[in-house]
Design an enzyme around this catalytic site. Structure first.
Site, PDB file in Angstrom:
ATOM      1  N   ASP A   8       0.866  -1.183   0.000  1.00  0.00           N
ATOM      2  CA  ASP A   8       0.000   0.000   0.000  1.00  0.00           C
ATOM      3  C   ASP A   8       0.899   1.229   0.000  1.00  0.00           C
ATOM      4  O   ASP A   8       1.292   1.752   1.034  1.00  0.00           O
ATOM      5  CB  ASP A   8      -0.940  -0.013   1.210  1.00  0.00           C
ATOM      6  CG  ASP A   8      -2.029   1.038   1.081  1.00  0.00           C
ATOM      7  OD1 ASP A   8      -2.012   1.795   0.086  1.00  0.00           O
ATOM      8  OD2 ASP A   8      -2.901   1.111   1.970  1.00  0.00           O
ATOM      9  N   ALA A   9       1.271   1.642  -1.218  1.00  0.00           N
ATOM     10  CA  ALA A   9       2.264   2.703  -1.390  1.00  0.00           C
ATOM     11  C   ALA A   9       1.670   3.946  -2.052  1.00  0.00           C
ATOM     12  O   ALA A   9       2.236   5.024  -1.964  1.00  0.00           O
ATOM     13  CB  ALA A   9       3.422   2.178  -2.225  1.00  0.00           C
ATOM     14  N   LYS A  10       0.561   3.772  -2.739  1.00  0.00           N
ATOM     15  CA  LYS A  10      -0.156   4.878  -3.397  1.00  0.00           C
ATOM     16  C   LYS A  10       0.792   5.702  -4.263  1.00  0.00           C
ATOM     17  O   LYS A  10       0.895   6.914  -4.114  1.00  0.00           O
ATOM     18  CB  LYS A  10      -0.891   5.736  -2.364  1.00  0.00           C
ATOM     19  CG  LYS A  10      -1.872   4.916  -1.526  1.00  0.00           C
ATOM     20  CD  LYS A  10      -2.641   5.744  -0.531  1.00  0.00           C
ATOM     21  CE  LYS A  10      -3.568   4.907   0.317  1.00  0.00           C
ATOM     22  NZ  LYS A  10      -2.898   4.112   1.364  1.00  0.00           N
ATOM     23  N   ARG A  11       1.479   5.002  -5.198  1.00  0.00           N
ATOM     24  CA  ARG A  11       2.464   5.665  -6.043  1.00  0.00           C
ATOM     25  C   ARG A  11       1.837   6.139  -7.360  1.00  0.00           C
ATOM     26  O   ARG A  11       0.660   5.918  -7.608  1.00  0.00           O
ATOM     27  CB  ARG A  11       3.631   4.718  -6.334  1.00  0.00           C
ATOM     28  CG  ARG A  11       4.407   4.300  -5.101  1.00  0.00           C
ATOM     29  CD  ARG A  11       5.063   5.480  -4.394  1.00  0.00           C
ATOM     30  NE  ARG A  11       5.136   5.234  -2.964  1.00  0.00           N
ATOM     31  CZ  ARG A  11       6.206   4.855  -2.296  1.00  0.00           C
ATOM     32  NH1 ARG A  11       7.337   4.667  -2.897  1.00  0.00           N
ATOM     33  NH2 ARG A  11       6.158   4.683  -0.989  1.00  0.00           N
TER      34      ARG A  11
END
Ligand SMILES: O=c1ccn([C@@H]2O[C@H](COP(=O)(O)O)[C@@H](O)[C@H]2O)c(=O)[nH]1
Length: 283
Positions: A91-94
């Site tokens: 869960d890095a939301k890149r």
């Protein structure tokens, strides 16, 4: 992990639970602080206590990055410890211009190039097609695109009404879901929809009938598992419902793993009821 394998795991384990590994070093039970890697020791105990109840684990990368190089090591050890039958989500939301996104993709998907070996990564859609495509280049890996998030700020942009080409009104998150499905199919692309947005799930299911949805927001954020399941379950399962704090920090003492299991068990038992009832019966 393929679409079919993920679906099979859901029906074998009677669970669509994703345990969020948002491991905050300041919230660890004191007795773990003497371990060489306390964050990993905590995650290891949580995974041991929940692996038969969960189909996915979702480390939130912020919790590891904030610890500098040590955090990255804890993350890598944790990822390697997660059993092979569980789906893994970074869960890095890149998401950035294409060449930068390729490096983000390598970071989470390419162990041969010093990256990690996650099954999937969360990606922000705001920068558009060329920012997402590099993540889709990896065979067997998944993109989980933010669509309608669980936080109150989702109203600022995602819920804004815009006009379609045919001059109909739609909300921005609907456009994200429709457009992104022209980039990849449901075998590679999932969407994030907050459990706090369950009212919108029926509409989202019409737009993306076969897509898996990652649904954070039950537990600490108060979303309803019953509502999410009623509106979101499909014949393939189609849901990964995440809980982080309500499981991880059910107790701050030496019994933390047992208490985490008890919380996970409550969610899994409810999920098994919905799966046993059959999707059509609960709709
Ligand atoms: O819309 C979103 C997208 C991501 N999250 C993440 O999920 C977990 C939720 O943690 P809880 O402790 O169960 O509330 C966390 O990592 C968020 O960053 C989200 O909540 N909503």
């Amino acid at each position: 992990m393929t679409y079919k394998e993920l679906s099979s795991q859901i029906f074998n384990k009677k669970s669509y639970l994703c345990v969020g590994l948002d491991t905050d070093p300041h919230k660890l039970p004191p007795h773990l602080l003497k371990e060489p890697d306390p964050v990993f020791a905590f995650n290891q105990a949580i995974i041991d206590a929940t692996a038969d109840l969960a189909v996915a684990y979702k480390p939130n990368i912020a919790f590891y990055e904030a610890q500098g190089p040590r955090g990255w090591e804890s993350l890598q050890r944790t990822l390697e410890y997660i059993p092979a039958d569980c789906f893994t989500i970074a869960d890095a939301k890149r998401g950035d211009i294409g060449n930068t996104s390729s490096l983000y993709a390598r970071t989470f998907f390419d162990p041969d190039a010093a990256g990690l070996n996650f099954d999937s990564v969360t990606v922000a859609p705001y920068m558009g097609r060329d920012s997402v495509l590099p993540f889709l280049d990896y065979a067997g890996k998944w993109v989980i695109l933010l669509a309608l998030t669980s936080n109150s700020g989702s109203a600022d942009f995602q819920r804004q009404r815009i006009l379609t080409d045919s001059a109909r009104e739609q909300e921005l998150f609907e456009m994200v879901i429709k457009t992104a499905q022209t980039w990849a199919g449901p075998d590679k692309l999932m969407f994030v929809v907050g459990a706090t947005q369950a009212d919108e799930l029926s509409r989202i299911r019409e737009l993306a009938p076969d897509s898996f949805l990652l649904v954070p927001g039950v537990g600490a954020q108060g979303g309803s598992l019953a509502e999410v399941s009623r509106r979101g379950l499909t014949a393939a399962g189609g849901l990964l419902v995440n809980a982080s704090r309500s499981i991880l920090y059910a107790s701050g003492g030496t019994d933390f793993a047992d208490r985490a299991r008890a919380e996970a068990q409550l969610l899994q038992t409810e999920m098994a009821e919905y799966l046993d009832a059959g999707v059509l019966a609960i709709k």
